[in-house]
Structures are given as structure tokens and as C-alpha cells.
Design a protein around this motif. Structure first.
Motif, PDB file in Angstrom:
ATOM      1  N   PRO A 177       0.798  -1.238   0.000  1.00  0.00           N
ATOM      2  CA  PRO A 177       0.000   0.000   0.000  1.00  0.00           C
ATOM      3  C   PRO A 177       0.831   1.289   0.000  1.00  0.00           C
ATOM      4  O   PRO A 177       0.350   2.324  -0.437  1.00  0.00           O
ATOM      5  CB  PRO A 177      -0.809  -0.097   1.290  1.00  0.00           C
ATOM      6  N   ALA A 178       2.063   1.227   0.446  1.00  0.00           N
ATOM      7  CA  ALA A 178       2.911   2.424   0.457  1.00  0.00           C
ATOM      8  C   ALA A 178       3.235   2.901  -0.963  1.00  0.00           C
ATOM      9  O   ALA A 178       3.665   4.037  -1.154  1.00  0.00           O
ATOM     10  CB  ALA A 178       4.200   2.158   1.225  1.00  0.00           C
ATOM     11  N   ALA A 179       3.006   2.051  -1.955  1.00  0.00           N
ATOM     12  CA  ALA A 179       3.294   2.414  -3.348  1.00  0.00           C
ATOM     13  C   ALA A 179       2.118   3.119  -4.019  1.00  0.00           C
ATOM     14  O   ALA A 179       2.225   3.531  -5.169  1.00  0.00           O
ATOM     15  CB  ALA A 179       3.665   1.163  -4.139  1.00  0.00           C
ATOM     16  N   GLN A 180       1.010   3.287  -3.310  1.00  0.00           N
ATOM     17  CA  GLN A 180      -0.157   3.937  -3.902  1.00  0.00           C
ATOM     18  C   GLN A 180       0.163   5.374  -4.298  1.00  0.00           C
ATOM     19  O   GLN A 180       0.891   6.076  -3.590  1.00  0.00           O
ATOM     20  CB  GLN A 180      -1.332   3.947  -2.928  1.00  0.00           C
ATOM     21  N   ARG A 181      -0.409   5.785  -5.427  1.00  0.00           N
ATOM     22  CA  ARG A 181      -0.253   7.147  -5.925  1.00  0.00           C
ATOM     23  C   ARG A 181      -1.607   7.677  -6.357  1.00  0.00           C
ATOM     24  O   ARG A 181      -2.574   6.925  -6.479  1.00  0.00           O
ATOM     25  CB  ARG A 181       0.689   7.170  -7.133  1.00  0.00           C
ATOM     26  N   ASN A 182      -1.650   8.962  -6.617  1.00  0.00           N
ATOM     27  CA  ASN A 182      -2.818   9.573  -7.241  1.00  0.00           C
ATOM     28  C   ASN A 182      -2.479   9.820  -8.704  1.00  0.00           C
ATOM     29  O   ASN A 182      -1.375  10.262  -9.022  1.00  0.00           O
ATOM     30  CB  ASN A 182      -3.188  10.893  -6.561  1.00  0.00           C
ATOM     31  N   VAL A 183      -3.425   9.528  -9.577  1.00  0.00           N
ATOM     32  CA  VAL A 183      -3.240   9.735 -11.009  1.00  0.00           C
ATOM     33  C   VAL A 183      -4.303  10.716 -11.474  1.00  0.00           C
ATOM     34  O   VAL A 183      -5.482  10.546 -11.173  1.00  0.00           O
ATOM     35  CB  VAL A 183      -3.354   8.405 -11.784  1.00  0.00           C
ATOM     36  N   THR A 184      -3.861  11.746 -12.191  1.00  0.00           N
ATOM     37  CA  THR A 184      -4.772  12.771 -12.698  1.00  0.00           C
ATOM     38  C   THR A 184      -4.783  12.722 -14.217  1.00  0.00           C
ATOM     39  O   THR A 184      -3.730  12.757 -14.851  1.00  0.00           O
ATOM     40  CB  THR A 184      -4.323  14.169 -12.221  1.00  0.00           C
ATOM     41  N   ILE A 185      -5.986  12.632 -14.776  1.00  0.00           N
ATOM     42  CA  ILE A 185      -6.172  12.636 -16.227  1.00  0.00           C
ATOM     43  C   ILE A 185      -6.973  13.897 -16.548  1.00  0.00           C
ATOM     44  O   ILE A 185      -8.079  14.081 -16.021  1.00  0.00           O
ATOM     45  CB  ILE A 185      -6.925  11.381 -16.690  1.00  0.00           C
ATOM     46  N   THR A 186      -6.400  14.761 -17.372  1.00  0.00           N
ATOM     47  CA  THR A 186      -7.023  16.049 -17.663  1.00  0.00           C
ATOM     48  C   THR A 186      -7.340  16.157 -19.145  1.00  0.00           C
ATOM     49  O   THR A 186      -6.436  16.059 -19.979  1.00  0.00           O
ATOM     50  CB  THR A 186      -6.104  17.208 -17.247  1.00  0.00           C
ATOM     51  N   LEU A 187      -8.617  16.375 -19.466  1.00  0.00           N
ATOM     52  CA  LEU A 187      -9.047  16.609 -20.841  1.00  0.00           C
ATOM     53  C   LEU A 187      -8.839  18.083 -21.157  1.00  0.00           C
ATOM     54  O   LEU A 187      -9.166  18.950 -20.342  1.00  0.00           O
ATOM     55  CB  LEU A 187     -10.529  16.243 -21.003  1.00  0.00           C
ATOM     56  N   LEU A 188      -8.290  18.360 -22.341  1.00  0.00           N
ATOM     57  CA  LEU A 188      -8.007  19.727 -22.764  1.00  0.00           C
ATOM     58  C   LEU A 188      -8.872  20.101 -23.963  1.00  0.00           C
ATOM     59  O   LEU A 188      -9.226  19.242 -24.773  1.00  0.00           O
ATOM     60  CB  LEU A 188      -6.538  19.862 -23.150  1.00  0.00           C
ATOM     61  N   GLU A 237      -9.373  22.762 -27.464  1.00  0.00           N
ATOM     62  CA  GLU A 237      -8.528  23.028 -28.628  1.00  0.00           C
ATOM     63  C   GLU A 237      -7.386  23.987 -28.322  1.00  0.00           C
ATOM     64  O   GLU A 237      -6.337  23.936 -28.955  1.00  0.00           O
ATOM     65  CB  GLU A 237      -9.382  23.604 -29.772  1.00  0.00           C
ATOM     66  N   ALA A 238      -7.567  24.853 -27.337  1.00  0.00           N
ATOM     67  CA  ALA A 238      -6.519  25.801 -26.942  1.00  0.00           C
ATOM     68  C   ALA A 238      -5.646  25.227 -25.823  1.00  0.00           C
ATOM     69  O   ALA A 238      -4.855  25.939 -25.226  1.00  0.00           O
ATOM     70  CB  ALA A 238      -7.149  27.114 -26.484  1.00  0.00           C
ATOM     71  N   HIS A 239      -5.803  23.942 -25.543  1.00  0.00           N
ATOM     72  CA  HIS A 239      -5.057  23.233 -24.484  1.00  0.00           C
ATOM     73  C   HIS A 239      -5.349  23.784 -23.091  1.00  0.00           C
ATOM     74  O   HIS A 239      -4.486  23.781 -22.222  1.00  0.00           O
ATOM     75  CB  HIS A 239      -3.552  23.210 -24.789  1.00  0.00           C
ATOM     76  N   THR A 240      -6.588  24.229 -22.895  1.00  0.00           N
ATOM     77  CA  THR A 240      -7.060  24.673 -21.581  1.00  0.00           C
ATOM     78  C   THR A 240      -7.801  23.504 -20.935  1.00  0.00           C
ATOM     79  O   THR A 240      -8.629  22.861 -21.592  1.00  0.00           O
ATOM     80  CB  THR A 240      -8.038  25.866 -21.742  1.00  0.00           C
ATOM     81  N   PRO A 241      -7.522  23.196 -19.663  1.00  0.00           N
ATOM     82  CA  PRO A 241      -8.217  22.079 -19.005  1.00  0.00           C
ATOM     83  C   PRO A 241      -9.724  22.312 -18.959  1.00  0.00           C
ATOM     84  O   PRO A 241     -10.179  23.413 -18.644  1.00  0.00           O
ATOM     85  CB  PRO A 241      -7.633  22.080 -17.592  1.00  0.00           C
ATOM     86  N   VAL A 242     -10.497  21.281 -19.287  1.00  0.00           N
ATOM     87  CA  VAL A 242     -11.951  21.386 -19.239  1.00  0.00           C
ATOM     88  C   VAL A 242     -12.582  20.385 -18.275  1.00  0.00           C
ATOM     89  O   VAL A 242     -13.657  20.628 -17.752  1.00  0.00           O
ATOM     90  CB  VAL A 242     -12.592  21.241 -20.636  1.00  0.00           C
ATOM     91  N   GLN A 243     -11.933  19.247 -18.062  1.00  0.00           N
ATOM     92  CA  GLN A 243     -12.423  18.270 -17.081  1.00  0.00           C
ATOM     93  C   GLN A 243     -11.265  17.419 -16.621  1.00  0.00           C
ATOM     94  O   GLN A 243     -10.382  17.084 -17.391  1.00  0.00           O
ATOM     95  CB  GLN A 243     -13.524  17.393 -17.674  1.00  0.00           C
ATOM     96  N   THR A 244     -11.303  17.064 -15.330  1.00  0.00           N
ATOM     97  CA  THR A 244     -10.225  16.283 -14.736  1.00  0.00           C
ATOM     98  C   THR A 244     -10.795  15.115 -13.957  1.00  0.00           C
ATOM     99  O   THR A 244     -11.752  15.268 -13.206  1.00  0.00           O
ATOM    100  CB  THR A 244      -9.381  17.173 -13.798  1.00  0.00           C
ATOM    101  N   TRP A 245     -10.184  13.967 -14.151  1.00  0.00           N
ATOM    102  CA  TRP A 245     -10.506  12.779 -13.363  1.00  0.00           C
ATOM    103  C   TRP A 245      -9.320  12.524 -12.442  1.00  0.00           C
ATOM    104  O   TRP A 245      -8.184  12.370 -12.909  1.00  0.00           O
ATOM    105  CB  TRP A 245     -10.709  11.565 -14.260  1.00  0.00           C
ATOM    106  N   VAL A 246      -9.562  12.486 -11.141  1.00  0.00           N
ATOM    107  CA  VAL A 246      -8.502  12.216 -10.175  1.00  0.00           C
ATOM    108  C   VAL A 246      -8.747  10.828  -9.601  1.00  0.00           C
ATOM    109  O   VAL A 246      -9.783  10.582  -8.965  1.00  0.00           O
ATOM    110  CB  VAL A 246      -8.473  13.264  -9.039  1.00  0.00           C
ATOM    111  N   LEU A 247      -7.813   9.933  -9.857  1.00  0.00           N
ATOM    112  CA  LEU A 247      -7.873   8.583  -9.316  1.00  0.00           C
ATOM    113  C   LEU A 247      -7.012   8.550  -8.064  1.00  0.00           C
ATOM    114  O   LEU A 247      -5.841   8.940  -8.105  1.00  0.00           O
ATOM    115  CB  LEU A 247      -7.358   7.576 -10.341  1.00  0.00           C
ATOM    116  N   ARG A 248      -7.564   8.087  -6.950  1.00  0.00           N
ATOM    117  CA  ARG A 248      -6.847   8.071  -5.681  1.00  0.00           C
ATOM    118  C   ARG A 248      -6.550   6.632  -5.253  1.00  0.00           C
ATOM    119  O   ARG A 248      -7.336   5.733  -5.513  1.00  0.00           O
ATOM    120  CB  ARG A 248      -7.668   8.766  -4.613  1.00  0.00           C
ATOM    121  N   GLY A 249      -5.433   6.468  -4.562  1.00  0.00           N
ATOM    122  CA  GLY A 249      -5.043   5.146  -4.076  1.00  0.00           C
ATOM    123  C   GLY A 249      -4.781   4.170  -5.211  1.00  0.00           C
ATOM    124  O   GLY A 249      -5.248   3.044  -5.198  1.00  0.00           O
TER     125      GLY A 249
END
Length: 147
Positions: A87-98, A100-112
Motif C-alpha cells: 500500500p505504500a506504493a499507492q499514488r494519485n493519477v490525474t487525467i485532464t481533458l483539454l 482546442e486551446a489546451h485549456t483544461p476542461v475536465q479532470t478525473w482524479v484517481l486516488r489510491g
């Protein structure tokens, strides 16, 4: 932005680990999702002959990342860390949809998150035009979506 009628393209996105810098350039991210189990229940003396739907536990779907192999052992080092530290190896992973101008519009944050499967490339001597791809399947304990 509130008046947008065209859906965003699925080809501009970023993936990073533990809020750090962007981690690699993944060609595919698939499996983002969550599910709530439902239990059916009915009292014997209910006036209507139907069951009630009671929300139960929820789970996060496994997410798969694919990319061309780079001169990097970072993914495999994380797998090794998971094997030895649990369990000490757990990380958070963030996936961000951009957009056309590469501005973030939605983010999925996966925890653990821990890596649960790694698949290396299919190698063939007759190829020549194919890219050596690696794939990693991630298991997450929780997911949040932000706009």
C-alpha cells in the motif's frame, strides 16, 4: 464556455502522477468509470408490489494506459515498488481533458492507485513501421471528477 454545443475531442489530454509533472505521452487512456452496486429490498407488508433499490458500495473501474516505449523504467519501477512496499506504493493519477486551446476542461482524479498489470510490446522481425507499445492497467480505490 457555458454556451458550447460541440463535444470536446478525445485526443488532447494529460496524465500525471501525484500532482507532479506530466508523466509520459500516452496514446490511449481507457476504462475511466465508477459503478455503484444496488441491492433490491422489499418489506413483506409493503402496499405496492415492487422492490426498493438501495445504493450499496461503489467501486472504480480499472484504467488502462498505453504508450510507445521510451528509454524509461519509471512504470516498471512503480510495479517493483508495489511488489515490495504494498500500500505504500499507492499514488494519485490525474487525467485532464483539454480543449482546442489546451485549456483544461475536465479532470478525473484517481486516488489510491497501484499498477495491477503490465504488458510489453509485441515484437516481430517483419515489422518496420510499427511502434513498440507498452500497456499498464491501474487499479484505483476512489475517483473524483472536477470541471
Amino acid at each position: 464556455m457555458a454556451n458550447r454545443t460541440t463535444p470536446y475531442g478525445a485526443f488532447n489530454y494529460l496524465v500525471n502522477f501525484d500532482g507532479g509533472e506530466v508523466f509520459g505521452g500516452f496514446s490511449d487512456v481507457s476504462g475511466i468509470g465508477t459503478e455503484v452496486t444496488v441491492a433490491e429490498y422489499r418489506n413483506g407488508n409493503d402496499k405496492e408490489n415492487h422492490v426498493r433499490k438501495v445504493a450499496g458500495i461503489h467501486k472504480v473501474a480499472d484504467v488502462t494506459l498505453k504508450r510507445g516505449i521510451l528509454n524509461s523504467k519509471t512504470l516498471f519501477d512503480w510495479i517493483s515498488q508495489t511488489r515490495t512496499q504494498g500500500p505504500a506504493a499507492q499514488r494519485n493519477v490525474t487525467i485532464t481533458l483539454l480543449d482546442e486551446a489546451h485549456t483544461p476542461v475536465q479532470t478525473w482524479v484517481l486516488r489510491g492507485v497501484i499498477p495491477m498489470k503490465y504488458t510489453g510490446p509485441t515484437l516481430a522481425g517483419k515489422g518496420g513501421g510499427d511502434v513498440a507499445m507498452e500497456e499498464i492497467a491501474l487499479s484505483a480505490e476512489a475517483m473524483e471528477i472536477t470541471a
